[in-house]
Design an enzyme around this catalytic site. Structure first.
Site, short mmCIF file in Angstrom:
data_model
loop_
_atom_site.label_atom_id
_atom_site.label_comp_id
_atom_site.label_asym_id
_atom_site.label_seq_id
_atom_site.Cartn_x
_atom_site.Cartn_y
_atom_site.Cartn_z
N ILE A 146 -7.07 -0.72 1.51
CA ILE A 146 -7.51 0.32 2.41
C ILE A 146 -6.84 1.82 1.80
O ILE A 146 -5.77 1.97 1.64
CB ILE A 146 -7.42 0.29 3.73
N HIS B 176 -2.92 -5.18 1.70
CA HIS B 176 -2.50 -5.53 2.87
C HIS B 176 -2.36 -6.96 3.53
O HIS B 176 -3.35 -7.33 4.01
CB HIS B 176 -3.15 -4.70 3.91
N CYS C 51 0.90 -1.14 0.09
CA CYS C 51 -0.01 0.05 0.07
C CYS C 51 0.99 1.11 -0.02
O CYS C 51 1.34 1.57 -1.09
CB CYS C 51 -0.94 -0.06 1.11
N GLU D 280 -0.66 -8.40 5.20
CA GLU D 280 -0.31 -8.64 6.90
C GLU D 280 -1.71 -8.69 7.65
O GLU D 280 -1.71 -9.00 8.99
CB GLU D 280 0.61 -7.68 7.16
N ARG E 160 -1.71 7.45 -6.37
CA ARG E 160 -2.33 7.37 -4.74
C ARG E 160 -3.83 7.46 -4.66
O ARG E 160 -4.50 8.06 -5.37
CB ARG E 160 -1.63 8.78 -4.17
#
Length: 217
Positions: A140, A181, A82, A183, A111
């Site tokens: 996100i 993401h 990200c 993670e 972005r």
């Protein structure tokens, strides 16, 4: 036998702990990186999600920005998720005029391409070269890759919806970046891929060093 790789996570802002935990599950010695001397001690580095402008400003303020650029240029394996993708990009769209990046990845990144925080979503993605079927991806305030250079391998694209076909995962040599993401889920395959890249990089370096040793007379 090669030692376990030391993989740092840039710990200036963002979801640092989640990456550290995921890397340790893959057998890496995962450590936070906040100073140039800590950066110099790692075999690979993760640039985590967070706020890319804040991370870049803190990196400059702490004297890490130029060492990060030098490390990437010297071939350090780096994975950016990200905001990390934004930091690795050579070119940005919809960014503040004064935003700087670490660079090294021959891509143009837009972005907040998927919208604001309220537009966050999850999707199943097929990641090229990643076994085990689709990957659940969490987006996100995510960027996407608007354009990838000829040396960049596209690993994943969005399928369906208004963002159909948008690039959300890439690799260029030992640099990897995702818009999402990994993670934040229990699926550790992206981290496993990156740790394997770091292990291979270590093995190549060990082979070069061994090949350069003088043979006793």
């Amino acid at each position: 036998m090669l030692r376990d790789p030391v993989v740092g996570v840039l710990a200036l802002q963002g979801d640092v702990r989640e990456h550290l935990a995921a890397l340790r599950e893959q057998g890496a010695r995962a450590v936070p990186v906040r100073r140039p001397d800590e950066l110099a001690a790692v075999d690979g580095l993760v640039l985590p999600g967070g706020e890319s402008t804040t991370i870049a400003k803190l990196a400059a303020r702490t004297g890490l920005l130029d060492p990060l650029r030098d490390a990437v240029a010297a071939g350090l394996p780096v994975y950016g998720s990200c905001a990390g993708m934004i930091l690795l990009a050579d070119r940005l769209l919809d960014a503040p005029a004064d935003q700087v990046t670490v660079g090294g990845l021959d891509v143009t990144v837009r972005r907040n391409a998927f919208g604001r925080q309220v537009d966050s979503f999850e999707a199943d993605l097929g990641l090229d070269g990643l076994p085990g079927g689709p990957l659940r991806a969490v987006f996100i305030r995510a960027p996407w890759v608007e354009q990838a250079g000829p040396g960049v391998q596209v690993l994943a694209r969005v399928v369906g919806g208004p963002a159909d076909g948008r690039i959300v995962a890439v690799r260029q040599g030992d640099l990897v970046a995702t818009s999402f993401h990994p993670e934040l889920t229990g699926d550790r395959r992206v981290h496993a891929l990156f740790v394997q890249i770091v292990r291979s990089h270590l093995a190549e370096r060990a082979g070069v060093h061994a090949g350069n040793e003088e043979v006793p007379a």
